[in-house]
Design a protein around this motif. Sequence first.
Motif, PDB file in Angstrom:
ATOM      1  N   ARG A 171      22.477   2.569 -18.210  1.00  0.00           N
ATOM      2  CA  ARG A 171      22.934   1.215 -17.880  1.00  0.00           C
ATOM      3  C   ARG A 171      23.962   0.654 -18.862  1.00  0.00           C
ATOM      4  NH1 ARG A 171      20.773  -3.081 -14.792  1.00  0.00           N
ATOM      5  NH2 ARG A 171      21.411  -5.131 -15.538  1.00  0.00           N
ATOM      6  N   PRO A 172      23.776   0.814 -20.194  1.00  0.00           N
ATOM      7  CA  PRO A 172      24.755   0.222 -21.121  1.00  0.00           C
ATOM      8  C   PRO A 172      26.166   0.791 -20.979  1.00  0.00           C
ATOM      9  CG  PRO A 172      22.715   0.792 -22.264  1.00  0.00           C
ATOM     10  CD  PRO A 172      22.639   1.421 -20.911  1.00  0.00           C
ATOM     11  N   TYR A 173      26.297   1.934 -20.322  1.00  0.00           N
ATOM     12  CA  TYR A 173      27.597   2.599 -20.209  1.00  0.00           C
ATOM     13  C   TYR A 173      28.241   2.422 -18.824  1.00  0.00           C
ATOM     14  CZ  TYR A 173      25.918   4.816 -24.449  1.00  0.00           C
ATOM     15  OH  TYR A 173      25.431   5.046 -25.723  1.00  0.00           O
ATOM     16  N   GLY A 174      27.609   1.625 -17.962  1.00  0.00           N
ATOM     17  CA  GLY A 174      28.191   1.360 -16.658  1.00  0.00           C
ATOM     18  C   GLY A 174      27.843   2.371 -15.582  1.00  0.00           C
ATOM     19  N   VAL A 175      26.924   3.289 -15.889  1.00  0.00           N
ATOM     20  CA  VAL A 175      26.492   4.297 -14.911  1.00  0.00           C
ATOM     21  C   VAL A 175      25.177   3.836 -14.278  1.00  0.00           C
ATOM     22  CG1 VAL A 175      25.770   6.688 -14.566  1.00  0.00           C
ATOM     23  CG2 VAL A 175      27.674   6.155 -16.108  1.00  0.00           C
ATOM     24  N   LYS A 176      25.138   3.828 -12.960  1.00  0.00           N
ATOM     25  CA  LYS A 176      23.955   3.367 -12.251  1.00  0.00           C
ATOM     26  C   LYS A 176      23.029   4.541 -11.935  1.00  0.00           C
ATOM     27  CE  LYS A 176      26.537  -0.395 -10.099  1.00  0.00           C
ATOM     28  NZ  LYS A 176      27.076  -0.937  -8.828  1.00  0.00           N
ATOM     29  N   VAL A 177      21.739   4.287 -11.989  1.00  0.00           N
ATOM     30  CA  VAL A 177      20.746   5.257 -11.537  1.00  0.00           C
ATOM     31  C   VAL A 177      19.956   4.585 -10.416  1.00  0.00           C
ATOM     32  CG1 VAL A 177      18.744   6.664 -12.134  1.00  0.00           C
ATOM     33  CG2 VAL A 177      20.611   6.373 -13.790  1.00  0.00           C
ATOM     34  N   VAL A 178      20.007   5.175  -9.238  1.00  0.00           N
ATOM     35  CA  VAL A 178      19.401   4.599  -8.034  1.00  0.00           C
ATOM     36  C   VAL A 178      18.253   5.498  -7.583  1.00  0.00           C
ATOM     37  CG1 VAL A 178      19.805   3.888  -5.651  1.00  0.00           C
ATOM     38  CG2 VAL A 178      21.644   3.664  -7.353  1.00  0.00           C
ATOM     39  N   THR A 179      17.088   4.916  -7.409  1.00  0.00           N
ATOM     40  CA  THR A 179      15.935   5.660  -6.902  1.00  0.00           C
ATOM     41  C   THR A 179      15.677   5.231  -5.469  1.00  0.00           C
ATOM     42  OG1 THR A 179      14.958   5.601  -9.117  1.00  0.00           O
ATOM     43  CG2 THR A 179      13.534   6.296  -7.303  1.00  0.00           C
ATOM     44  N   ILE A 180      15.682   6.196  -4.554  1.00  0.00           N
ATOM     45  CA  ILE A 180      15.397   5.907  -3.150  1.00  0.00           C
ATOM     46  C   ILE A 180      14.118   6.635  -2.764  1.00  0.00           C
ATOM     47  CG2 ILE A 180      16.186   6.162  -0.769  1.00  0.00           C
ATOM     48  CD1 ILE A 180      19.038   5.959  -1.770  1.00  0.00           C
ATOM     49  N   ALA A 181      13.175   5.881  -2.226  1.00  0.00           N
ATOM     50  CA  ALA A 181      11.888   6.447  -1.809  1.00  0.00           C
ATOM     51  C   ALA A 181      11.789   6.401  -0.289  1.00  0.00           C
ATOM     52  CB  ALA A 181      10.733   5.674  -2.447  1.00  0.00           C
ATOM     53  N   PRO A 182      12.074   7.519   0.380  1.00  0.00           N
ATOM     54  CA  PRO A 182      11.943   7.532   1.843  1.00  0.00           C
ATOM     55  C   PRO A 182      10.483   7.431   2.262  1.00  0.00           C
ATOM     56  CG  PRO A 182      13.249   9.401   1.035  1.00  0.00           C
ATOM     57  CD  PRO A 182      12.563   8.794  -0.148  1.00  0.00           C
ATOM     58  N   GLY A 183      10.288   6.829   3.423  1.00  0.00           N
ATOM     59  CA  GLY A 183       8.997   6.917   4.083  1.00  0.00           C
ATOM     60  C   GLY A 183       8.969   8.219   4.871  1.00  0.00           C
ATOM     61  N   TYR A 184       8.486   8.171   6.102  1.00  0.00           N
ATOM     62  CA  TYR A 184       8.453   9.375   6.931  1.00  0.00           C
ATOM     63  C   TYR A 184       9.785   9.535   7.661  1.00  0.00           C
ATOM     64  CZ  TYR A 184       3.447   9.465   6.055  1.00  0.00           C
ATOM     65  OH  TYR A 184       2.212   9.509   5.454  1.00  0.00           O
ATOM     66  N   ILE A 185      10.466  10.646   7.398  1.00  0.00           N
ATOM     67  CA  ILE A 185      11.735  10.967   8.038  1.00  0.00           C
ATOM     68  C   ILE A 185      11.530  12.229   8.870  1.00  0.00           C
ATOM     69  CG2 ILE A 185      14.203  11.296   7.681  1.00  0.00           C
ATOM     70  CD1 ILE A 185      13.107   8.706   6.434  1.00  0.00           C
ATOM     71  N   ASP A 186      12.102  12.240  10.058  1.00  0.00           N
ATOM     72  CA  ASP A 186      11.932  13.380  10.974  1.00  0.00           C
ATOM     73  C   ASP A 186      12.781  14.559  10.501  1.00  0.00           C
ATOM     74  OD1 ASP A 186      11.360  15.033  13.078  1.00  0.00           O
ATOM     75  OD2 ASP A 186      12.630  13.976  14.529  1.00  0.00           O
ATOM     76  N   THR A 187      12.190  15.401   9.655  1.00  0.00           N
ATOM     77  CA  THR A 187      12.857  16.573   9.096  1.00  0.00           C
ATOM     78  C   THR A 187      11.925  17.782   9.192  1.00  0.00           C
ATOM     79  OG1 THR A 187      12.012  16.368   6.831  1.00  0.00           O
ATOM     80  CG2 THR A 187      13.959  15.048   7.392  1.00  0.00           C
ATOM     81  N   PRO A 188      12.443  18.978   8.897  1.00  0.00           N
ATOM     82  CA  PRO A 188      11.556  20.150   8.884  1.00  0.00           C
ATOM     83  C   PRO A 188      10.368  20.003   7.936  1.00  0.00           C
ATOM     84  CG  PRO A 188      13.827  20.864   8.926  1.00  0.00           C
ATOM     85  CD  PRO A 188      13.862  19.361   8.746  1.00  0.00           C
ATOM     86  N   LEU A 189      10.509  19.188   6.876  1.00  0.00           N
ATOM     87  CA  LEU A 189       9.407  18.991   5.932  1.00  0.00           C
ATOM     88  C   LEU A 189       8.244  18.217   6.548  1.00  0.00           C
ATOM     89  CD1 LEU A 189      11.079  18.136   2.486  1.00  0.00           C
ATOM     90  CD2 LEU A 189       9.835  20.215   3.107  1.00  0.00           C
ATOM     91  N   THR A 190       8.530  17.353   7.518  1.00  0.00           N
ATOM     92  CA  THR A 190       7.484  16.482   8.053  1.00  0.00           C
ATOM     93  C   THR A 190       6.958  16.917   9.416  1.00  0.00           C
ATOM     94  OG1 THR A 190       9.113  15.006   9.092  1.00  0.00           O
ATOM     95  CG2 THR A 190       8.424  14.482   6.834  1.00  0.00           C
ATOM     96  N   ARG A 191       7.670  17.784  10.120  1.00  0.00           N
ATOM     97  CA  ARG A 191       7.309  18.064  11.516  1.00  0.00           C
ATOM     98  C   ARG A 191       5.987  18.791  11.669  1.00  0.00           C
ATOM     99  NH1 ARG A 191      13.463  19.627  12.715  1.00  0.00           N
ATOM    100  NH2 ARG A 191      14.248  17.485  12.833  1.00  0.00           N
TER     101      ARG A 191
END
Length: 257
Positions: A171-191
């Motif tokens: 953060r002090p250097y202007g670089v963002k770190v974004v965490t995204i937490a998907p719920g259930y997405i229709d992919t080969p991992l969930t089918r």
Amino acid sequence: MSGLVYITGASSGIGQALALQYYRAGWRLGLVARRTSDLQLWAQTQDLTPARYAIYGADVCDVAAITAAGQACIAAQGLPDVVIANAGISVGIDSAIFDDLEVMRRVYATNNIGLAATFQPFITPMLQRGSGALVGIASVAGIRGLPGHAAYCSSKAAVISYCESLRGECRPYGVKVVTIAPGYIDTPLTRENRYSMPFLMQPEDFAARAFQVVNEGASFRVIPWQMGLVARLLRLLPNALFDRLLAGRPRKHRQAE
């Protein structure tokens, strides 16, 4: 805004949907996958302009290979504006079974060490430039531990904590770190899941929302928002009530199953 985005796990599911979302928004793509032939075929099927994408073959479990892929991207395409560590696996385990300890090791090697190794080549150059976004794909499953999901839930909880730590460093250097937490997405991992999946999203819908979240520079976001509410409620539940609610819930398929 447009630029260069680097995405791991780009040969299917969320990664593929994110690649197409960014491409249609005018971005150049650096795409990473183990199955480069599959990824190349997909790119041709989608009529992607060759000058706007490059494919790098690497398994995120192989630290030398995935860091080399990042360095190759910088050398060939320049320093990305956005790096999305998306590659991950989800396998059920039973800690009472000896062989499942190796499965757990592989989950951590992919979901955690692989994520850190994905970011590593880009951190110092981004800090020196003073801009960029490092995006970690976690999961709602990282909010609380689910029976049969010990490896996956704990690995995604680690993604959330790791990205939070990295966010404070960058953060002090202007670089963002974004965490995204998907719920259930229709992919080969969930089918193959054998339990209900509320608020199931299509990958392209998830990708459109994730694109907005990254552009906004949010620090943490659950997608879809309904699963964010569910996650908050689960976090607040006393352990005794949480345990009763999950009693008898079908478990995630083990690798041997």
